[in-house]
Design a protein around this motif. Structure first.
Motif, mmCIF file in Angstrom:
data_model
loop_
_atom_site.group_PDB
_atom_site.id
_atom_site.type_symbol
_atom_site.label_atom_id
_atom_site.label_comp_id
_atom_site.label_asym_id
_atom_site.label_seq_id
_atom_site.Cartn_x
_atom_site.Cartn_y
_atom_site.Cartn_z
ATOM 1 N N SER A 9 -7.989 0.014 3.433
ATOM 2 C CA SER A 9 -7.412 0.575 2.204
ATOM 3 C C SER A 9 -8.351 0.286 1.046
ATOM 4 O O SER A 9 -8.856 -0.836 0.922
ATOM 5 C CB SER A 9 -6.038 -0.037 1.926
ATOM 6 N N SER A 60 -1.472 8.196 -0.571
ATOM 7 C CA SER A 60 -2.883 7.877 -0.355
ATOM 8 C C SER A 60 -3.544 8.985 0.448
ATOM 9 O O SER A 60 -2.892 9.694 1.216
ATOM 10 C CB SER A 60 -3.025 6.547 0.401
ATOM 11 N N ALA A 93 1.081 4.389 1.231
ATOM 12 C CA ALA A 93 0.454 5.265 2.221
ATOM 13 C C ALA A 93 0.799 6.735 1.991
ATOM 14 O O ALA A 93 -0.032 7.626 2.220
ATOM 15 C CB ALA A 93 0.885 4.837 3.631
ATOM 16 N N ILE A 117 0.854 -1.189 0.000
ATOM 17 C CA ILE A 117 0.000 0.000 0.000
ATOM 18 C C ILE A 117 0.892 1.242 0.000
ATOM 19 O O ILE A 117 1.823 1.367 0.796
ATOM 20 C CB ILE A 117 -0.905 0.016 1.253
ATOM 21 N N GLN A 152 -6.371 5.150 -2.537
ATOM 22 C CA GLN A 152 -5.278 5.257 -3.497
ATOM 23 C C GLN A 152 -5.785 5.018 -4.906
ATOM 24 O O GLN A 152 -6.948 4.653 -5.110
ATOM 25 C CB GLN A 152 -4.150 4.299 -3.143
ATOM 26 N N TYR A 176 -9.603 1.610 -3.257
ATOM 27 C CA TYR A 176 -9.361 2.440 -4.442
ATOM 28 C C TYR A 176 -10.719 2.912 -4.969
ATOM 29 O O TYR A 176 -11.756 2.293 -4.709
ATOM 30 C CB TYR A 176 -8.560 1.700 -5.518
ATOM 31 N N ASP A 185 -7.665 -3.740 1.385
ATOM 32 C CA ASP A 185 -7.309 -4.359 2.661
ATOM 33 C C ASP A 185 -8.310 -3.929 3.727
ATOM 34 O O ASP A 185 -8.691 -2.764 3.785
ATOM 35 C CB ASP A 185 -5.885 -3.924 3.075
ATOM 36 N N ALA A 214 -10.330 5.350 5.998
ATOM 37 C CA ALA A 214 -9.776 4.602 4.865
ATOM 38 C C ALA A 214 -8.670 5.378 4.175
ATOM 39 O O ALA A 214 -8.709 6.604 4.081
ATOM 40 C CB ALA A 214 -10.881 4.271 3.870
ATOM 41 N N LEU A 215 -7.672 4.625 3.697
ATOM 42 C CA LEU A 215 -6.638 5.179 2.828
ATOM 43 C C LEU A 215 -7.104 4.961 1.393
ATOM 44 O O LEU A 215 -7.312 3.826 0.968
ATOM 45 C CB LEU A 215 -5.300 4.468 3.060
#
Length: 317
Positions: free
Chosen positions: A51, A8, A5, A3, A84, A53, A63, A81-82
Motif C-alpha cells: 500500500s 484505492s 481498499a 487502508i 490511495q 500514497y 504497508d 500496489a494499492l
C-alpha cells in the motif's frame, strides 16, 4: 484507521519509484525473516499488494516494506500496489500502527520510539494531552502494551541503542531483551517510591543489574519483581533496615543475587502473610459448610489439618 481498499487504485508500480516511509515505526528487519519472505516471493510472487500514497511523481510506502525490500533484492521491475490519497501526518502513523496491530506484534521498542510522535500529533489534534484509552483506540495497541512501551520510552538513549542492537539479532542470539528492561524499570520505579534512599544513581544501578543478568547472577527476569517486594518490607512487617541493606548490596557490582537478597530479608514475612491469607480463605469457606456437606475425603483432610495446627500451637507454648 485502516487502508481504504475500496477507494484505492490497484496497479503495478515500478520498484524504483517507491520510497520508504520515514515515519514507519518498524526499524528492525531480521535477516532470517527476510530470507523466508524472499524465497516465498521468488516462488509465488507478491501475493498481497503493498500500500502506498502518491508524493509528486513518486510513491511512499504505507504497508509492505518487507515485500518491497525483497522485490528490490530479486530485481523485480514492478510490484502490485494499492494507491490511495496522501494521509495527514497523524493518519500516516496511525495507519501503520493499526495494520500491524491486526497482523503481527512489532518489537515494543520500535513502538516506544514512535509513541511520543503520535502523542504530540494527538495533542495538536485534540488540543490537550490524550489519555491512555484514547491512545489505545487510535493506535490499536492494548493499554497494557502502551504501559510496557512507556518504560522503554523513558530509558536513557544509550540503553535504547543497546537494546536496538540486540533486537536486530536472531532471537536465539539475543542476550538482553525488552522484557528484561521492562521488568527492571518497573521494579526500580517501585523501589524509588518505597525506598528512594537506596538508589543514589539510577544509571549505575541499571548497569549493575544488566551486568549481573549477563553473568547469570540474576538468572530469571521475573526475579526483578522481588526488588519491589523487598522495598515494601514494611507492608509485611519485615525488618525495613535489613531490607534496605539487602537492596543496597544487590545494587553493587558483586555476586549477590536478587534471590539471595529476598531470602535474607523478607521471604519469611511474605510466606507468613501467604499462610495467613490461605487460613482466612479456608475459614471463610468452612463457615459456609454444614456437617452434611463434608464427604469422607474432606473429613480426613480436616482432621489432619487440625492435628497439625494443634501440634504447631503446642510447640509455641
Amino acid at each position: 484507521m485502516r487502508i481504504d481498499a475500496e477507494n484505492s487504485e490497484l496497479r503495478q508500480i515500478p520498484i524504483e519509484r517507491i520510497d520508504r516511509n520515514p515515519e514507519n515505526p518498524r526499524i528492525i528487519f531480521r535477516q532470517n525473516e527476510l530470507e523466508e519472505l524472499l524465497e516465498s516471493i521468488r516462488t509465488y510472487g507478491v501475493q498481497v499488494p503493498i500500500s502506498v500514497y502518491r508524493e509528486g511523481s513518486r510513491f511512499v510506502l504505507i504497508d509492505g516494506e518487507r515485500r518491497w525490500k525483497c522485490c528490490l533484492k530479486l530485481n523485480k521491475k514492478t510490484v502490485p500496489a494499492l494507491v490511495q490519497k496522501k494521509p495527514s501526518p497523524l493518519d500516516n502513523l496511525l495507519l501503520m500502527f493499526n495494520i500491524h496491530a491486526l497482523r503481527e506484534q512489532w518489537d515494543y521498542l520500535t513502538v516506544a520510539l514512535k509513541l511520543p510522535r503520535i502523542i504530540k500529533l494527538l495533542v495538536h489534534e485534540l488540543g490537550r494531552e490524550p489519555n491512555e484509552r484514547e491512545v489505545s483506540e487510535k493506535t490499536g495497541l492494548t493499554r497494557g502494551a502502551i504501559r510496557r512501551c512507556k518504560f522503554l520510552m523513558d530509558l536513557p538513549r544509550q540503553y535504547q541503542d543497546e537494546l536496538l542492537k540486540e533486537l536486530n539479532k536472531p532471537k536465539s542470539e539475543q542476550k538482553i531483551s525488552e522484557d528484561l528492561f521492562i521488568e527492571m524499570e518497573r521494579s526500580l520505579k517501585t523501589v524509588e517510591r518505597a525506598m528512594p534512599e537506596v538508589i543514589e544513581n539510577k544509571d549505575i544501578v541499571r548497569r549493575v543489574l544488566i551486568d549481573k543478568y549477563k553473568k547469570n547472577t540474576i538468572n530469571n527476569i521475573v526475579d526483578f519483581r522481588k526488588l519491589g517486594r523487598i522495598a515494601r518490607a514494611e507492608n509485611v512487617e519485615a525488618d525495613k533496615g535489613k531490607a534496605r541493606q539487602a537492596l543496597r548490596k544487590v545494587f553493587q557490582p558483586n555476586s549477590y543475587s536478587i534471590s539471595l537478597a529476598y531470602e535474607e530479608s523478607v521471604s519469611f514475612a511474605y510466606s507468613e502473610r501467604d499462610v495467613l491469607s490461605r487460613i482466612e480463605a479456608l475459614s471463610a469457606r468452612l463457615n459456609d459448610l454444614g456437617p452434611e456437606d463434608l464427604d469422607e475425603d474432606v473429613k480426613t483432610a480436616l482432621k489432619s489439618l487440625v492435628k497439625r495446627a494443634l501440634a504447631l500451637l503446642k510447640a509455641q507454648e
